[in-house]
Motif scaffolding. Structure first.
Motif, PDB file in Angstrom:
ATOM      1  N   ASP A 249      18.138  11.018   6.073  1.00 27.11           N
ATOM      2  CA  ASP A 249      17.590  11.950   7.063  1.00 27.11           C
ATOM      3  C   ASP A 249      16.133  12.185   6.688  1.00 27.11           C
ATOM      4  N   LEU A 250      15.215  11.924   7.603  1.00 24.39           N
ATOM      5  CA  LEU A 250      13.789  12.026   7.303  1.00 24.39           C
ATOM      6  C   LEU A 250      13.376  13.449   6.963  1.00 24.39           C
ATOM      7  N   ARG A 251      14.096  14.443   7.460  1.00 27.52           N
ATOM      8  CA  ARG A 251      13.753  15.828   7.133  1.00 27.52           C
ATOM      9  C   ARG A 251      13.906  16.093   5.648  1.00 27.52           C
ATOM     10  N   ARG A 252      14.806  15.368   4.998  1.00 32.51           N
ATOM     11  CA  ARG A 252      15.012  15.553   3.563  1.00 32.51           C
ATOM     12  C   ARG A 252      14.381  14.436   2.744  1.00 32.51           C
ATOM     13  N   ALA A 253      14.441  13.190   3.253  1.00 30.73           N
ATOM     14  CA  ALA A 253      13.924  12.044   2.498  1.00 30.73           C
ATOM     15  C   ALA A 253      12.401  12.038   2.440  1.00 30.73           C
ATOM     16  N   THR A 254      11.748  12.319   3.559  1.00 34.86           N
ATOM     17  CA  THR A 254      10.278  12.376   3.619  1.00 34.86           C
ATOM     18  C   THR A 254       9.896  13.626   4.403  1.00 34.86           C
ATOM     19  N   PRO A 255       9.982  14.801   3.779  1.00 32.57           N
ATOM     20  CA  PRO A 255       9.824  16.056   4.521  1.00 32.57           C
ATOM     21  C   PRO A 255       8.474  16.158   5.234  1.00 32.57           C
ATOM     22  N   TYR A 256       8.515  16.665   6.454  1.00 35.65           N
ATOM     23  CA  TYR A 256       7.326  16.980   7.230  1.00 35.65           C
ATOM     24  C   TYR A 256       7.436  18.438   7.634  1.00 35.65           C
ATOM     25  N   LEU A 257       6.388  18.980   8.280  1.00 38.50           N
ATOM     26  CA  LEU A 257       6.331  20.413   8.542  1.00 38.50           C
ATOM     27  C   LEU A 257       6.684  21.155   7.252  1.00 38.50           C
ATOM     28  N   LEU A 258       7.689  22.028   7.270  1.00 39.40           N
ATOM     29  CA  LEU A 258       8.075  22.783   6.071  1.00 39.40           C
ATOM     30  C   LEU A 258       9.567  22.638   5.790  1.00 39.40           C
ATOM     31  N   TYR A 259      10.108  21.454   6.087  1.00 36.97           N
ATOM     32  CA  TYR A 259      11.541  21.234   5.882  1.00 36.97           C
ATOM     33  C   TYR A 259      11.938  21.281   4.410  1.00 36.97           C
ATOM     34  N   ASP A 260      10.989  21.062   3.518  1.00 41.76           N
ATOM     35  CA  ASP A 260      11.328  21.138   2.098  1.00 41.76           C
ATOM     36  C   ASP A 260      11.472  22.575   1.616  1.00 41.76           C
ATOM     37  N   GLU A 261      11.235  23.551   2.506  1.00 35.92           N
ATOM     38  CA  GLU A 261      11.358  24.961   2.133  1.00 35.92           C
ATOM     39  C   GLU A 261      12.579  25.628   2.753  1.00 35.92           C
ATOM     40  N   VAL A 262      13.434  24.854   3.418  1.00 39.62           N
ATOM     41  CA  VAL A 262      14.647  25.426   4.015  1.00 39.62           C
ATOM     42  C   VAL A 262      15.875  24.758   3.415  1.00 39.62           C
ATOM     43  N   ASP A 263      16.991  25.470   3.443  1.00 41.41           N
ATOM     44  CA  ASP A 263      18.260  24.948   2.944  1.00 41.41           C
ATOM     45  C   ASP A 263      19.094  24.434   4.109  1.00 41.41           C
ATOM     46  N   PHE A 264      19.518  23.205   4.005  1.00 43.33           N
ATOM     47  CA  PHE A 264      20.428  22.641   5.007  1.00 43.33           C
ATOM     48  C   PHE A 264      21.121  21.430   4.406  1.00 43.33           C
ATOM     49  N   GLU A 265      22.226  21.042   5.011  1.00 48.81           N
ATOM     50  CA  GLU A 265      22.984  19.881   4.560  1.00 48.81           C
ATOM     51  C   GLU A 265      22.872  18.765   5.587  1.00 48.81           C
ATOM     52  N   VAL A 266      22.997  17.530   5.119  1.00 48.10           N
ATOM     53  CA  VAL A 266      22.942  16.360   5.996  1.00 48.10           C
ATOM     54  C   VAL A 266      24.369  15.829   6.164  1.00 48.10           C
ATOM     55  N   PRO A 267      24.974  15.980   7.342  1.00 49.82           N
ATOM     56  CA  PRO A 267      26.356  15.505   7.541  1.00 49.82           C
ATOM     57  C   PRO A 267      26.434  13.979   7.473  1.00 49.82           C
ATOM     58  N   VAL A 268      27.378  13.477   6.691  1.00 49.84           N
ATOM     59  CA  VAL A 268      27.609  12.035   6.555  1.00 49.84           C
ATOM     60  C   VAL A 268      29.110  11.786   6.643  1.00 49.84           C
ATOM     61  N   TYR A 269      29.507  10.798   7.441  1.00 48.39           N
ATOM     62  CA  TYR A 269      30.916  10.429   7.591  1.00 48.39           C
ATOM     63  C   TYR A 269      31.061   8.929   7.347  1.00 48.39           C
ATOM     64  N   PRO A 270      32.219   8.472   6.861  1.00 48.65           N
ATOM     65  CA  PRO A 270      32.320   7.114   6.340  1.00 48.65           C
ATOM     66  C   PRO A 270      32.810   6.028   7.290  1.00 48.65           C
ATOM     67  N   ASN A 271      33.441   6.378   8.406  1.00 55.68           N
ATOM     68  CA  ASN A 271      34.221   5.382   9.149  1.00 55.68           C
ATOM     69  C   ASN A 271      33.448   4.598  10.202  1.00 55.68           C
ATOM     70  N   GLY A 272      32.308   5.080  10.633  1.00 61.31           N
ATOM     71  CA  GLY A 272      31.495   4.328  11.577  1.00 61.31           C
ATOM     72  C   GLY A 272      32.123   4.136  12.941  1.00 61.31           C
ATOM     73  N   ASP A 273      32.991   5.060  13.358  1.00 58.69           N
ATOM     74  CA  ASP A 273      33.608   4.938  14.685  1.00 58.69           C
ATOM     75  C   ASP A 273      33.096   6.049  15.605  1.00 58.69           C
ATOM     76  N   VAL A 274      33.582   6.062  16.823  1.00 59.84           N
ATOM     77  CA  VAL A 274      33.134   7.055  17.799  1.00 59.84           C
ATOM     78  C   VAL A 274      33.451   8.465  17.321  1.00 59.84           C
ATOM     79  N   TYR A 275      34.606   8.639  16.699  1.00 60.64           N
ATOM     80  CA  TYR A 275      35.006   9.966  16.238  1.00 60.64           C
ATOM     81  C   TYR A 275      34.042  10.490  15.178  1.00 60.64           C
ATOM     82  N   ASP A 276      33.639   9.665  14.234  1.00 59.49           N
ATOM     83  CA  ASP A 276      32.725  10.119  13.187  1.00 59.49           C
ATOM     84  C   ASP A 276      31.340  10.435  13.754  1.00 59.49           C
ATOM     85  N   ARG A 277      30.927   9.694  14.782  1.00 59.42           N
ATOM     86  CA  ARG A 277      29.644  10.034  15.417  1.00 59.42           C
ATOM     87  C   ARG A 277      29.731  11.393  16.095  1.00 59.42           C
ATOM     88  N   TYR A 278      30.874  11.672  16.679  1.00 56.91           N
ATOM     89  CA  TYR A 278      31.110  12.989  17.267  1.00 56.91           C
ATOM     90  C   TYR A 278      31.046  14.079  16.202  1.00 56.91           C
TER      91      TYR A 278
END
Length: 414
Positions: A249-278
Motif C-alpha cells: 500500500d503506497l500510503r505505508r510503503a512510500t508515505p505522501y501527505l502525512l500518512y506516516d503520522e496516522v495509525d491504520f492497518e492494510v487489509p490483506v487476504y490470501p485467496n485471490g478470489d472475488v470474495y477476498d476482493r470484497y
C-alpha cells in the motif's frame, strides 16, 4: 489457489480457445457489452463460449475515449485541475490530488499542514465513497438488490460532506496548487465525526447481509482466482493485489501527505478470489473511517492556521483584496487567464487511490502549460487481469469477476 500461472500465452490479455479442451464446432462467439450494466462502464468483452463456460475472452476498450491528457496539455496548470477528476469519476479526489502533488513537486512548493490534513481527510472519504458504489453495484448484479440501497444511503452521507466543503457533490476542484480552494467551513468537523462513527456500524450491517448468504458465497468464493505471482506479473495494485496476498500500500510503503503520522492497518487476504476482493473493500472502509477521525483531531488543533501557501506567483490573492487592491486584481486576472510558469523538469508522483496506484507523469518545458501529462490508471492495469481471472469460469460468474476488478472506464480510456 492454483499452481503455476494462469496468464494466457502468448498474449496475457487475450484468452484464446484451446482446441485440445474444446470442440471448435461448439464454440459460440457473443458480445458482452459495450452497452451492458454489468461491465461497469462502456467495456466490450468478446466471449467465446463452450456451453455456459468461457473458453475464450478478449477485452475491447476505447468506447469512452475522452482525450483528457491531451486536452490538459493545451490548458494552463491552473485550468487543468478540473480534468483529472473526470478521469476516474468515482475516485475523483485521488486523481485531482496526484496532479496537484506533481505540480507542487516541480515548483518545490511547501504546503501548509492544515491543507495536507484536509487533503487526507477528503481522500479517505472519497475512498469510502468509491468502495460504496462498487459494493452496491456489484451486489446488485449478483442479485442482492437491498445492498444497493444500503450502500447508496451511506454514499449520500459522504456526498453531503463534499457539498458542505466545496459547494458541489462530485468533481470538486477543492485541491489547489499550494493547498485548498477555501478554508474548512464551520460545522464540517461535527458532521464528519458523525459520518465516521456511522461507517464501521454500516460495514457491519453490510457483512451481516452478505457474509452468511449462501448465494453470495457460492457466487464469490473460489471464483475469479488470481495468484500473488500472477497479480505482480500483470501489474496489479490496490485491492486486486492485496486480495491476492501481497502486502503493498503506497500510503505505508512510500508515505505522501502525512500518512506516516496516522495509525491504520492494510487489509490483506490470501485467496485471490472475488470474495477476498470484497473483504478487502470492506476492511478498507473501516480503516478509512479510522484515518478520517485522526485527521479531524489534527485539523481541530490547527484551527486558524493557513490553508494555502502564501506564494502569490501561483496562488490567487485573497478575495477580499480584490475590492481594495488594483495589484491583487491584476494578479488574479493574470493567473486565471495566462497561468503561472512551472520550472522545466519531469516528475512522477504516485498515490494509493481506491483502485490502486494512481500515478501522474508530468513534464514541464518551463511554460504555463504542461508539455506532457500521462496518468498511470489502476483500472487499465486491472483489466489486464480479466483473461486470467475469467479462465474456465461460467458466463454467470463472469459478472462477478468483472465487477471484482472494479474498473472505471473513464480511467481506462482517458
Amino acid at each position: 489457489m492454483y499452481e503455476g500461472t494462469r496468464i494466457p500465452s502468448p498474449c496475457p490479455t487475450i484468452l484464446e480457445v484451446d482446441p485440445l479442451r474444446h470442440d471448435l464446432d461448439d464454440i459460440l462467439t457473443v458480445n458482452f457489452g459495450p452497452n451492458h450494466p454489468s461491465t461497469h462502464g462502456v467495456l466490450r468483452l468478446v466471449l467465446e463460449l463452450d456451453g455456459e463456460r468461457v473458453a475464450g475472452l478478449r477485452a475491447v476498450i476505447g468506447y469512452l475515449h475522452t482525450g483528457f491528457e491531451k486536452t490538459m496539455e493545451q490548458k494552463t496548470y491552473w485550468k487543468g485541475i478540473t480534468y483529472p477528476e473526470r478521469i476516474d469519476y468515482l475516485s475523483y479526489q485521488a486523481n485531482e490530488l496526484v496532479f496537484v502533488l506533481a505540480i507542487e513537486k516541480l515548483l518545490d512548493l511547501e504546503v501548509p499542514a492544515k491543507a495536507q490534513w484536509m487533503r487526507m481527510c477528503l481522500s479517505e472519504l472519497n475512498r469510502i465513497h468509491s468502495h460504496l458504489v462498487w459494493l452496491g453495484t456489484s451486489a446488485l448484479e449478483i442479485g442482492a438488490i437491498s445492498m444497493f440501497w444500503y450502500a447508496f444511503r451511506e454514499r449520500d452521507m459522504i456526498l453531503d460532506l463534499f457539498e458542505m466543503v466545496t459547494g458541489v457533490r462530485m468533481h470538486t476542484r477543492y485541491f489547489q496548487v499550494g493547498g485548498l480552494a477555501e478554508d474548512i467551513p464551520a460545522g464540517f468537523y461535527e458532521q464528519a465525526r458523525a459520518a465516521v462513527k456511522r461507517m464501521p456500524k454500516a460495514v457491519d450491517e453490510y457483512e451481516a447481509l452478505l457474509d452468511r448468504n449462501k448465494i453470495w458465497l457460492e457466487r464469490t468464493k473460489g471464483v475469479g482466482l488470481l495468484s500473488a505471482d500472477d497479480a505482480l506479473r500483470l501489474g496489479q495494485s490496490g485491492p486486486m493485489l492485496r486480495a491476492s496476498g501481497v502486502d503493498w500500500d503506497l500510503r505505508r510503503a512510500t508515505p505522501y501527505l502525512l500518512y506516516d503520522e496516522v495509525d491504520f492497518e492494510v487489509p490483506v487476504y490470501p485467496n485471490g478470489d472475488v470474495y477476498d476482493r470484497y473483504k478487502v473493500h470492506m476492511d478498507e472502509m473501516r480503516q478509512s473511517a479510522r484515518i478520517v477521525g485522526q485527521c479531524i483531531d489534527r485539523l481541530e488543533e490547527l484551527a486558524g492556521s493557513p490553508w494555502i501557501a502564501d506564494d502569490r506567483k501561483v496562488v490567487l490573492p485573497p478575495r477580499e483584496e480584490l475590492h481594495t487592491s488594483m495589484e491583487s486584481l491584476i494578479h488574479h486576472f493574470k493567473i486565471v487567464t495566462e497561468g503561472y510558469r512551472v520550472p522545466e523538469g519531469e516528475v512522477y508522483v504516485a498515490i494509493e487511490s481506491a483502485r490502486g496506484e494512481c500515478g501522474c507523469s508530468l513534464v514541464s518545458d518551463g511554460g504555463p502549460k504542461p508539455w506532457r501529462v500521462k496518468f498511470r490508471a489502476p483500472s487499465f492495469a486491472a483489466l489486464q487481469a480479466t483473461a486470467t481471472c475469467a479462465r474456465d469460469c461460467l458466463i454467470a460468474d463472469l459478472i462477478a469477476v468483472a465487477a471484482s476488478l472494479d474498473p472505471v472506464m473513464g480511467d481506462v480510456d482517458r
